[in-house]
Design a protein around this motif. Structure first.
Motif, PDB file in Angstrom:
ATOM      1  N   ILE A   1       8.994   5.036   8.641  1.00  0.00           N
ATOM      2  CA  ILE A   1       8.110   5.447   7.547  1.00  0.00           C
ATOM      3  C   ILE A   1       6.724   5.725   8.121  1.00  0.00           C
ATOM      4  CG2 ILE A   1       7.078   4.787   5.344  1.00  0.00           C
ATOM      5  CD1 ILE A   1      10.084   5.107   5.191  1.00  0.00           C
ATOM      6  N   PRO A   2       6.109   6.873   7.841  1.00  0.00           N
ATOM      7  CA  PRO A   2       4.780   7.173   8.383  1.00  0.00           C
ATOM      8  C   PRO A   2       3.747   6.120   7.961  1.00  0.00           C
ATOM      9  CG  PRO A   2       5.767   9.134   7.414  1.00  0.00           C
ATOM     10  CD  PRO A   2       6.647   7.986   7.035  1.00  0.00           C
ATOM     11  N   LEU A   3       3.000   5.607   8.930  1.00  0.00           N
ATOM     12  CA  LEU A   3       1.928   4.656   8.647  1.00  0.00           C
ATOM     13  C   LEU A   3       0.625   5.428   8.557  1.00  0.00           C
ATOM     14  CD1 LEU A   3       0.961   1.733   8.326  1.00  0.00           C
ATOM     15  CD2 LEU A   3       0.775   1.600  10.823  1.00  0.00           C
ATOM     16  N   ARG A   4      -0.032   5.338   7.405  1.00  0.00           N
ATOM     17  CA  ARG A   4      -1.223   6.132   7.154  1.00  0.00           C
ATOM     18  C   ARG A   4      -2.357   5.234   6.662  1.00  0.00           C
ATOM     19  NH1 ARG A   4       0.758  11.485   6.413  1.00  0.00           N
ATOM     20  NH2 ARG A   4       2.951  11.620   5.799  1.00  0.00           N
ATOM     21  N   SER A   5      -3.553   5.781   6.604  1.00  0.00           N
ATOM     22  CA  SER A   5      -4.630   5.128   5.878  1.00  0.00           C
ATOM     23  C   SER A   5      -4.417   5.403   4.393  1.00  0.00           C
ATOM     24  CB  SER A   5      -5.993   5.675   6.312  1.00  0.00           C
ATOM     25  OG  SER A   5      -6.155   7.007   5.859  1.00  0.00           O
ATOM     26  N   THR A   6      -5.091   4.646   3.547  1.00  0.00           N
ATOM     27  CA  THR A   6      -4.951   4.887   2.112  1.00  0.00           C
ATOM     28  C   THR A   6      -5.403   6.289   1.739  1.00  0.00           C
ATOM     29  OG1 THR A   6      -5.239   2.534   1.596  1.00  0.00           O
ATOM     30  CG2 THR A   6      -5.675   4.104  -0.175  1.00  0.00           C
ATOM     31  N   GLU A   7      -6.512   6.717   2.299  1.00  0.00           N
ATOM     32  CA  GLU A   7      -7.022   8.050   1.998  1.00  0.00           C
ATOM     33  C   GLU A   7      -6.014   9.121   2.418  1.00  0.00           C
ATOM     34  OE1 GLU A   7      -9.147  11.095   0.573  1.00  0.00           O
ATOM     35  OE2 GLU A   7      -9.553   8.965   0.229  1.00  0.00           O
ATOM     36  N   GLU A   8      -5.399   8.953   3.577  1.00  0.00           N
ATOM     37  CA  GLU A   8      -4.399   9.920   4.039  1.00  0.00           C
ATOM     38  C   GLU A   8      -3.203   9.949   3.098  1.00  0.00           C
ATOM     39  OE1 GLU A   8      -5.182   9.707   8.873  1.00  0.00           O
ATOM     40  OE2 GLU A   8      -3.728   8.357   7.921  1.00  0.00           O
ATOM     41  N   LEU A   9      -2.755   8.766   2.668  1.00  0.00           N
ATOM     42  CA  LEU A   9      -1.598   8.711   1.776  1.00  0.00           C
ATOM     43  C   LEU A   9      -1.905   9.366   0.433  1.00  0.00           C
ATOM     44  CD1 LEU A   9       1.269   7.731   1.151  1.00  0.00           C
ATOM     45  CD2 LEU A   9       0.279   5.565   0.371  1.00  0.00           C
ATOM     46  N   LEU A  10      -3.064   9.048  -0.128  1.00  0.00           N
ATOM     47  CA  LEU A  10      -3.421   9.600  -1.432  1.00  0.00           C
ATOM     48  C   LEU A  10      -3.642  11.106  -1.378  1.00  0.00           C
ATOM     49  CD1 LEU A  10      -5.833   6.837  -2.810  1.00  0.00           C
ATOM     50  CD2 LEU A  10      -3.399   7.181  -3.327  1.00  0.00           C
ATOM     51  N   SER A  11      -3.830  11.643  -0.179  1.00  0.00           N
ATOM     52  CA  SER A  11      -4.054  13.085  -0.022  1.00  0.00           C
ATOM     53  C   SER A  11      -2.783  13.855   0.308  1.00  0.00           C
ATOM     54  CB  SER A  11      -5.093  13.326   1.093  1.00  0.00           C
ATOM     55  OG  SER A  11      -6.329  12.712   0.772  1.00  0.00           O
ATOM     56  N   VAL A  12      -1.640  13.173   0.380  1.00  0.00           N
ATOM     57  CA  VAL A  12      -0.379  13.863   0.675  1.00  0.00           C
ATOM     58  C   VAL A  12      -0.074  14.859  -0.450  1.00  0.00           C
ATOM     59  CG1 VAL A  12       2.120  13.570   0.855  1.00  0.00           C
ATOM     60  CG2 VAL A  12       0.593  12.005   2.062  1.00  0.00           C
ATOM     61  N   PRO A  13       0.155  16.126  -0.119  1.00  0.00           N
ATOM     62  CA  PRO A  13       0.449  17.121  -1.159  1.00  0.00           C
ATOM     63  C   PRO A  13       1.674  16.741  -1.976  1.00  0.00           C
ATOM     64  CG  PRO A  13      -0.036  18.200   0.931  1.00  0.00           C
ATOM     65  CD  PRO A  13       0.086  16.732   1.228  1.00  0.00           C
ATOM     66  N   GLY A  14       1.548  16.858  -3.286  1.00  0.00           N
ATOM     67  CA  GLY A  14       2.676  16.596  -4.163  1.00  0.00           C
ATOM     68  C   GLY A  14       2.929  15.143  -4.484  1.00  0.00           C
ATOM     69  N   LEU A  15       2.079  14.236  -3.971  1.00  0.00           N
ATOM     70  CA  LEU A  15       2.280  12.810  -4.248  1.00  0.00           C
ATOM     71  C   LEU A  15       2.179  12.564  -5.751  1.00  0.00           C
ATOM     72  CD1 LEU A  15       2.646  10.063  -2.700  1.00  0.00           C
ATOM     73  CD2 LEU A  15       0.182   9.734  -3.011  1.00  0.00           C
ATOM     74  N   GLN A  16       3.141  11.817  -6.301  1.00  0.00           N
ATOM     75  CA  GLN A  16       3.177  11.563  -7.744  1.00  0.00           C
ATOM     76  C   GLN A  16       2.872  10.119  -8.114  1.00  0.00           C
ATOM     77  OE1 GLN A  16       7.244  13.529  -7.554  1.00  0.00           O
ATOM     78  NE2 GLN A  16       6.756  13.767  -9.729  1.00  0.00           N
ATOM     79  N   ALA A  17       3.201   9.192  -7.225  1.00  0.00           N
ATOM     80  CA  ALA A  17       3.094   7.781  -7.595  1.00  0.00           C
ATOM     81  C   ALA A  17       2.919   6.915  -6.360  1.00  0.00           C
ATOM     82  CB  ALA A  17       4.347   7.340  -8.360  1.00  0.00           C
ATOM     83  N   VAL A  18       2.381   5.713  -6.573  1.00  0.00           N
ATOM     84  CA  VAL A  18       2.290   4.734  -5.497  1.00  0.00           C
ATOM     85  C   VAL A  18       2.686   3.359  -6.020  1.00  0.00           C
ATOM     86  CG1 VAL A  18       0.509   5.910  -4.155  1.00  0.00           C
ATOM     87  CG2 VAL A  18      -0.163   4.276  -5.925  1.00  0.00           C
ATOM     88  N   VAL A  19       3.199   2.568  -5.100  1.00  0.00           N
ATOM     89  CA  VAL A  19       3.474   1.158  -5.333  1.00  0.00           C
ATOM     90  C   VAL A  19       2.372   0.384  -4.620  1.00  0.00           C
ATOM     91  CG1 VAL A  19       5.110  -0.717  -4.914  1.00  0.00           C
ATOM     92  CG2 VAL A  19       5.952   1.567  -5.453  1.00  0.00           C
ATOM     93  N   VAL A  20       1.613  -0.431  -5.339  1.00  0.00           N
ATOM     94  CA  VAL A  20       0.475  -1.137  -4.756  1.00  0.00           C
ATOM     95  C   VAL A  20       0.897  -2.556  -4.406  1.00  0.00           C
ATOM     96  CG1 VAL A  20      -1.941  -1.775  -5.022  1.00  0.00           C
ATOM     97  CG2 VAL A  20      -1.063   0.266  -6.173  1.00  0.00           C
ATOM     98  N   GLU A  21       0.930  -2.859  -3.101  1.00  0.00           N
ATOM     99  CA  GLU A  21       1.436  -4.135  -2.596  1.00  0.00           C
ATOM    100  C   GLU A  21       0.451  -4.784  -1.620  1.00  0.00           C
ATOM    101  OE1 GLU A  21       4.164  -5.787  -3.477  1.00  0.00           O
ATOM    102  OE2 GLU A  21       4.774  -4.274  -4.937  1.00  0.00           O
ATOM    103  N   THR A  22      -0.833  -4.660  -1.920  1.00  0.00           N
ATOM    104  CA  THR A  22      -1.851  -5.318  -1.098  1.00  0.00           C
ATOM    105  C   THR A  22      -1.923  -6.792  -1.461  1.00  0.00           C
ATOM    106  OG1 THR A  22      -3.596  -4.918  -2.718  1.00  0.00           O
ATOM    107  CG2 THR A  22      -3.191  -3.182  -1.107  1.00  0.00           C
ATOM    108  N   GLU A  23      -2.832  -7.518  -0.806  1.00  0.00           N
ATOM    109  CA  GLU A  23      -3.104  -8.878  -1.252  1.00  0.00           C
ATOM    110  C   GLU A  23      -3.517  -8.858  -2.716  1.00  0.00           C
ATOM    111  OE1 GLU A  23      -4.467 -11.919   2.118  1.00  0.00           O
ATOM    112  OE2 GLU A  23      -6.006 -10.450   1.608  1.00  0.00           O
ATOM    113  N   GLU A  24      -3.236  -9.958  -3.418  1.00  0.00           N
ATOM    114  CA  GLU A  24      -3.479 -10.020  -4.856  1.00  0.00           C
ATOM    115  C   GLU A  24      -4.919  -9.672  -5.232  1.00  0.00           C
ATOM    116  OE1 GLU A  24       0.128 -12.614  -4.180  1.00  0.00           O
ATOM    117  OE2 GLU A  24      -1.672 -12.023  -3.083  1.00  0.00           O
TER     118      GLU A  24
END
Length: 341
Positions: A58-81
């Motif tokens: 699975i590609p490891l990205r920064s948050t900004e890179e992930l949120l900028s992926v073309p066509g991204l529709q959703a995210v699962v947020v699994e950071t520290e609480e």
């Protein structure tokens, strides 16, 4: 197919959710995993779930890179609480649907702002309370809504486990210790079944076992006009999973789910029910099929909501109400009934 990413690796549930995304390649197109903390990336990138290296390939990205992926529709947020809501806000601000693990932080108004923005943008916010989706709990909720148990006057919800001293100490970073960490799941169930109480009385304590000062024995009383309900969550019980249970008492009968969860990723599949006038007799048992996995039904439901096939059964206002009750059960000064939604 939904183009989806995961933000964070530090939450206890993080590998389980990535495993579910990978399990359904016809439903989810995984755009990457984001972890902004290099130390967490090094620590968790090789994490296994049920023997599988879930982040491999699975590609490891920064948050900004992930949120900028073309066509991204959703995210699962699994950071520290503590940072869940901050990252979820970033995603919703970009117009994305979000699944947020539990609970929703300690800043109630920050969570409200997130929900309000999601509501205005018509974006799904799904909270990670997995028991909502267990077949036995779904059956219980259906029976209560249908009036089969009559007026509910008592709900007792217990979620116990056994954790090492260091992990128990770790929960002290949260208000209410284990009430925040695990008790939140049971608060959700009490509210689903009995609604918001008049008052919540927290009694969160440290057992002192192993010489720690961890607030590892969580208990809260939910006071209603017509009864009392309770939430208990402990971190020191050797048979904790086997004693996770939900008991619902109504004027027409009682329903018990025990165990609520028999082992990790193995939801209980039996519900025992008794109805008056046979309340003194043996329980009648309904045998339900076991869930496909701990998070499967929840994520498939999320997919349906993202693609517009269904509406979220849990409203923005309800999620706000749950968070209010959680923080009150943790001992924070929360006005349960002020009209601040």
């Amino acid at each position: 197919m939904i183009k989806i990413g995961q933000i964070g690796m530090a939450h206890d549930h993080a590998p389980g959710f990535m495993a579910v995304l990978r399990k359904y390649p016809d439903v989810f197109d995984i755009a990457g995993i984001a972890e902004d903390d290099p130390s967490y990336a090094r620590k968790f990138v090789h994490t296994k779930f049920k023997g599988e290296a879930v982040y491999e390939g699975i590609p490891l990205r920064s948050t900004e890179e992930l949120l900028s992926v073309p066509g991204l529709q959703a995210v699962v947020v699994e950071t520290e609480e503590a940072s869940l809501i901050d990252y979820a806000y970033m995603a919703v601000e970009r117009g994305l649907h979000v699944h947020i693990d539990k609970p929703a932080g300690t800043d109630l108004q920050k969570f409200r702002r997130l929900l309000r923005m999601a509501e205005s943008k018509k974006r799904t916010v799904q909270m990670g309370y997995m028991y909502r989706y267990f077949p036995a709990v779904q059956y219980c909720l259906e029976q209560v809504k249908a009036g089969a148990l009559g007026r509910i006057y008592q709900v007792d919800a217990i979620m116990d486990t056994l954790l090492a001293p260091a992990k128990r100490e770790w929960t002290n970073r949260f208000p209410g210790g284990n009430m925040f960490y695990l008790g939140c799941h049971m608060v959700d169930l009490v509210l689903l079944l009995a609604g918001m109480p008049e008052r919540i009385h927290p009694y969160n304590k440290s057992t002192g076992i192993d010489g720690t000062d961890a607030v590892d024995h969580a208990f809260a009383v939910f006071e209603y006009k017509n009864g009392i309900s309770t939430v208990r969550a402990t971190l020191t019980e050797s048979a904790g999973f086997a004693r996770r249970q939900l008991v619902v008492c109504g004027e027409k009968g009682v329903m018990e789910i025990k165990p609520l969860e028999t082992a990790l990723d193995t939801p209980a599949n039996e519900v025992s029910v008794s109805y008056v006038p046979d309340a003194l007799g043996p329980f009648r048992t309904e045998v339900l099929p076991s869930a496909a996995g701990r998070y499967d039904a929840m994520m498939l439901d999320f997919a349906d909501m993202v693609e517009g096939r269904k509406q979220n059964p849990y409203s923005y206002e309800y999620e706000y109400t749950v968070q209010k009750a959680i923080l009150a059960a943790c001992g924070l000064p929360v006005e349960l009934h002020n009209d601040d939604w």
